[in-house]
Design a protein around this motif. Sequence first.
Motif, PDB file in Angstrom:
ATOM      1  N   SER A  72       0.884  -1.277  -0.132  1.00 25.75           N
ATOM      2  CA  SER A  72      -0.103   0.009  -0.046  1.00 25.75           C
ATOM      3  C   SER A  72       1.003   1.205   0.029  1.00 25.75           C
ATOM      4  O   SER A  72       0.698   2.074  -0.781  1.00 25.75           O
ATOM      5  CB  SER A  72      -0.976  -0.090   1.291  1.00 25.75           C
ATOM      6  OG  SER A  72      -1.729  -0.943   1.199  1.00 25.75           O
TER       7      SER A  72
ATOM      8  N   ASP B  48      -5.747  -0.591  -4.760  1.00 22.94           N
ATOM      9  CA  ASP B  48      -5.139  -0.984  -3.499  1.00 22.94           C
ATOM     10  C   ASP B  48      -6.212  -2.179  -2.850  1.00 22.94           C
ATOM     11  O   ASP B  48      -7.068  -1.729  -2.561  1.00 22.94           O
ATOM     12  CB  ASP B  48      -4.915   0.188  -2.475  1.00 22.94           C
ATOM     13  CG  ASP B  48      -4.081  -0.295  -1.316  1.00 22.94           C
ATOM     14  OD1 ASP B  48      -3.763  -1.619  -1.287  1.00 22.94           O
ATOM     15  OD2 ASP B  48      -3.794   0.486  -0.423  1.00 22.94           O
ATOM     16  N   GLU B  49      -5.939  -3.279  -3.130  1.00 20.27           N
ATOM     17  CA  GLU B  49      -6.743  -4.469  -2.980  1.00 20.27           C
ATOM     18  C   GLU B  49      -8.135  -3.981  -2.988  1.00 20.27           C
ATOM     19  O   GLU B  49      -9.130  -3.767  -2.076  1.00 20.27           O
ATOM     20  CB  GLU B  49      -6.320  -4.629  -1.252  1.00 20.27           C
ATOM     21  CG  GLU B  49      -5.131  -5.114  -1.005  1.00 20.27           C
ATOM     22  CD  GLU B  49      -5.068  -5.782   0.345  1.00 20.27           C
ATOM     23  OE1 GLU B  49      -6.024  -6.330   0.827  1.00 20.27           O
ATOM     24  OE2 GLU B  49      -3.860  -5.793   0.932  1.00 20.27           O
TER      25      GLU B  49
HETATM   26 MG   LIG Z   1      -2.195  -2.645   2.209  1.00 15.58          MG
END
Ligand SMILES: [Mg+2]
Lengths: 258, 239
Positions: free
Chosen positions: A47, A175-176
């Motif tokens: 991240s 991000d995910e």
């Molecule tokens: Mg992360």
Amino acid sequence: MSLPSTALSIAGLRKSFGSNEVLRGIDLVAKDGDVISLIGASGSGKSTLLRCIPMLEIPDVGTVSVGEDSLSPTGGRLSRAQLAVARQMRGHLGFVFQNFNLWPHRTVLQNVIEAPLFVQSRPRAEAVEEATALLEKVGLAEKRDAWPAHLSGGQQQRVAIARALAQRPRAILFDEPTSALDPELVGEVLKVIRALAAEGRTMLIVTHEMGFAREVSSRVVFLHQGLIEEAGTPGQVFGNPASERCRAFLSGHFDRNR
Amino acid sequence: MQADLTLLGLGPDGWGLALARAGLMTLYVSVAAFLSGLAFGTLIAWARVAGNWPLRKLAEAYATVFRGVPDILVIYLFYFGGRQVVTAIGTALGLSGPFDISGFLAGVLAIGLISAANQSEVLRGAYQAVPRGTIEAGRVVGMTRLILFRRVIAPQALVTAIPGMGNQWQSVIKESALVSVTGLVETMRQVAVAAGTTQEHFLFYAAGAIIYLIITTLSDHVFRLAERRSLRGHEQGGL
Ligand SMILES: [Mg+2]
Ligand SMILES: Nc1ncnc2c1ncn2[C@@H]1O[C@H](COP(=O)(O)OP(=O)(O)O)[C@@H](O)[C@H]1O
């Protein structure tokens, strides 16, 4: 045929939080049309790496370039002039958060036209037309006047993707994107990202969906303790990783997903 | 009791018109005080949220002082203290007295500054309640600080702030009664004068209570309406 040019590049990137050195020298290049999956254990810095690109986190050292714009911050801060460049860079990126982060006080359509109108100063009619087409693309045309709170997580994330696309981005960072979703809603979001890959969009995707990563990526990058430990085609990284750690990470993951 | 009620009428012996004027004066004082409190409170809140260290400390000290001192004392300080200061300055300039300052102005300033301290608390809390993610989403599309504030932070913070601001408005209305000590003829002062003149204390103080209740009840409705409107789209709001 000309070779694709560089959409995004990261060089010598380092970032610490206090004494915790999270990124320890990252080099990464995405050519136009690349789909790069970033994988790695929780806390490995995925991240942070993604957030350093639009300067949501400011690197301690290193260079980030998006298209023509390039920034080399020093000392973890941006000067006024650098901030202006950072804004310009952000204008050429799309960012999709794990938690969607839609603006709750604006409708679906308003979320998508917000930046085109108030950052890019495009004409309203044009922004609305484009947003309508984008909502169509993510399968939410009929939700254009709904409030985000009245949508499912999967729908909210698809709106967030439409909002990112409205940037007319050179590259999109995820991000995910499916980690906050109920399992039954993951598929509809992955389907949209898959379609973007098929369109030839340039994307950087942090994900734990290994099957998906294997299928859509042109390259897979495995991050370990702030360094790129392994990188290659999905076939190489998933099929025959050189790094022992990568192998262990993957086997753990595939076991868990079975 | 029957005869008493003509005292509230519009006839020659009635105080009706005077009471209505006084009620309006209460409204004027309150609106002026609330708005100056809002303007100054916004500055204080901004200093506390975004200011550098000395600015932050100054703003915190301000809030501590004005929240910790009795309101009536602040009004005395502004009105009587202010008159003393004006007199001193006037005399030093060689002007001849008597010097006076407006009870309206002193009252509005005193209550406005007290309210600013409280409103800054409400506004700061509302700012802190804005989900960080929505701010990041604004930054990441390239918004400047100003646009971010105008388009993302303020609209969300205002929704959260409305109930608290409603409470602040109610306290300003009630505190406006304290301005009567300056001789300004607002509701409190007017009913006290009427009660003293007619010796109908119960009648006039009850009438005064009703005037305040009318103002507070009506404004309560306005704030509720504003809250309902602003909650469109949020979980609690429905469509
Ligand atoms: Mg992360
Ligand atoms: N804003 C922050 N402040 C302090 N530490 C942080 C911050 N963001 C991330 N970290 C730390 O950096 C490390 C990497 O985090 P992150 O980049 O979120 O990893 P990943 O996304 O791979 O799980 C973790 O140890 C985390 O605690």
